[in-house]
Write an enzyme that holds these catalytic residues in place. Structure first.
Site, PDB file in Angstrom:
ATOM      1  N   LYS A 111       0.804  -1.212   0.000  1.00  0.00           N
ATOM      2  CA  LYS A 111       0.000   0.000   0.000  1.00  0.00           C
ATOM      3  C   LYS A 111       0.844   1.273   0.000  1.00  0.00           C
ATOM      4  CE  LYS A 111      -4.140  -1.955   2.129  1.00  0.00           C
ATOM      5  NZ  LYS A 111      -5.133  -1.876   3.233  1.00  0.00           N
ATOM      6  N   LYS A 192      -4.791 -11.708  -6.458  1.00  0.00           N
ATOM      7  CA  LYS A 192      -5.964 -11.865  -5.602  1.00  0.00           C
ATOM      8  C   LYS A 192      -7.101 -10.959  -6.080  1.00  0.00           C
ATOM      9  CE  LYS A 192      -7.544 -10.969  -0.931  1.00  0.00           C
ATOM     10  NZ  LYS A 192      -7.314 -10.146   0.256  1.00  0.00           N
ATOM     11  N   LYS A 195     -11.377  -5.499  -4.356  1.00  0.00           N
ATOM     12  CA  LYS A 195     -12.366  -4.466  -4.645  1.00  0.00           C
ATOM     13  C   LYS A 195     -11.730  -3.156  -5.066  1.00  0.00           C
ATOM     14  CE  LYS A 195     -12.689  -3.743   0.360  1.00  0.00           C
ATOM     15  NZ  LYS A 195     -13.541  -3.937   1.537  1.00  0.00           N
TER      16      LYS A 195
END
Length: 329
Positions: A111, A192, A195
Site C-alpha cells: 500500500k 488476488k 475491490k
C-alpha cells in the site's frame, strides 16, 4: 464456548473474495462459537476516504453481515469506532511493537509502494488489529490467507505483552477455510480478487445484478486448452473458477469436472453464473430491506453496548498491567 473475532473494512464493495474467503464461514461458526463480528472503520482511514462514502459503506457492510445470515441473537455485530477501547488498546499495543517488524508487513509494503507520503497509521495498522482481536479473549480468527502475517504478528505481540507485563491475553489461532481462502482476479488469475482493482471486470461484487454477474463470468480469463480441469499451477484461470463453483454449489471440484467432462467453457461459465446468482439473490433482497429499516440501527446499537462491556474489562486489565492511571482504593 471458544471465542471468535473477525473484522472487515468498509472501504468499498464487498466482493466474492471477501465473502468466500471469510464471511461465508461466519454463518456456520456462530452456531458453535461466541462470535464478535466487527465493521473495522478505523482501519479504513489508514488511507484517504470520502467522508460520506465511508458512512454509507459502514452501514452497507453491516447490512451485508446480517443479510448473509449472521444472527444478532448468536453473534455480536458492531462498528469498531463505537467501541473506544479499540483505539485505546491499539495505542498500548503500539508500545510493544517494533518499527522494523511493522515495516516488514507485506500489506504495508504494497500500500505504500510508489507513494510520496503515507500515513503513520498505515504503518501502525497491525497493532490496532492486534488490539481488536485481543480485547475479547479471542481463541480463533477466521480470515483469508492474505491476513496470516498479521495474525502471526498479533500472536507475537500478545506473547510479548504477557511476558513483559502480565499474562492476560489469550494467544489466538488462525482459522482458514478449507477452500476459497484466496479467490483470484477474474481478469488476472495470478492476482488476488480485490475491490480496489480499477478493472471492474476482475471482481464480482455481492451487490452486482444477475446480468452483470453473467457478463463478468463470461469474460473471465481461462486458457486455450478448453477442458474443465483443475491445475492451479499451470491453469490458474479455470482453477480459480472451479474453486468458486465448488464453494457456491457444495460440490467437490472432482464432481464438477465430471459434470462438465466433454463440455466447453461456455457451458461451464453459464453454470457457474447460475449458482452464484442463485445464492446471492436472497442475500441481496435481505440487504436492501435492512438498508431501509430501523432494525439495522437497533442491532448495531445493541452490538456496540455488548462489545463495550466486554472490551472495557480487558482494557482495564491492560491498563493495570502497564501501570496506567491512578491506583484506586
Amino acid at each position: 464456548m471458544k471465542t471468535i473475532f473477525s473484522g472487515i473494512q468498509p472501504s468499498g464493495s464487498v466482493t466474492l473474495g471477501n465473502y468466500l474467503g471469510a464471511m461465508k464461514q461466519f454463518v456456520e461458526l456462530q452456531n458453535d462459537y461466541h462470535c464478535y463480528f466487527c465493521v473495522v472503520d478505523q482501519h479504513a482511514i489508514t488511507v484517504p476516504q470520502d467522508r460520506l462514502a465511508l458512512r454509507q459503506n459502514i452501514r452497507s457492510l453491516a447490512a451485508l453481515y446480517l443479510a448473509i445470515g449472521i444472527d444478532p441473537e448468536k453473534a455480536i455485530l458492531f462498528v469498531q469506532s463505537e467501541v473506544p477501547a479499540h483505539a485505546q488498546a491499539g495505542w498500548m499495543m503500539q508500545s510493544v511493537s517494533y518499527i522494523g517488524e511493522l515495516e516488514r508487513m507485506t500489506q504495508f509494503k504494497d500500500k505504500s509502494s510508489g507513494r510520496e507520503a503515507v500515513s503513520a497509521s498505515l504503518l501502525t495498522y497491525p497493532p490496532l488489529m492486534a488490539a481488536d482481536i485481543l480485547l475479547y479473549g479471542t481463541d480463533l480468527v477466521p480470515v483469508g490467507d492474505d491476513q496470516k502475517q498479521h495474525i502471526e504478528l498479533t500472536r507475537d505481540l500478545a506473547e510479548r505483552f504477557n511476558k513483559k507485563y502480565n499474562d492476560i491475553f489469550t494467544i489466538p489461532e488462525i482459522r482458514l477455510p478449507k477452500t476459497g481462502a484466496r479467490i483470484m482476479s477474474l481478469a488476472e488469475p495470478a492476482k488476488k480478487m480485490s475491490k480496489s482493482d480499477p478493472n471492474t471486470k476482475s471482481f464480482i461484487s455481492m451487490l452486482d445484478d444477475p446480468k452483470l454477474i453473467e457478463k463478468k463470468i463470461k469474460s473471465a480469463v481461462t486458457d486455450s486448452e478448453g477442458t474443465i480441469r483443475y491445475d492451479k499451477e499451470n491453469r490458474p484461470g479455470i482453477s480459480n473458477l472451479l474453486s468458486i463453483y465448488s464453494i457456491f454449489s457444495g460440490e467437490t471440484i472432482e464432481e464438477i469436472e465430471q459434470k462438465y467432462d466433454g463440455k466447453g467453457y461456455g457451458d461451464f461459465k453459464t453454470g457457474l453464473a447460475k449458482v452464484i446468482i442463485n445464492e446471492l439473490a436472497p442475500i441481496q433482497e435481505r440487504y436492501y430491506e435492512l438498508m431501509e429499516s430501523e432494525e439495522l440501527d437497533r442491532i448495531l446499537d445493541d452490538g456496540a453496548e455488548r462489545a463495550n462491556r466486554a472490551a472495557k474489562k480487558m482494557l482495564k486489565k491492560m491498563e493495570n498491567a502497564m501501570g496506567l492511571g491512578r491506583k484506586r482504593k
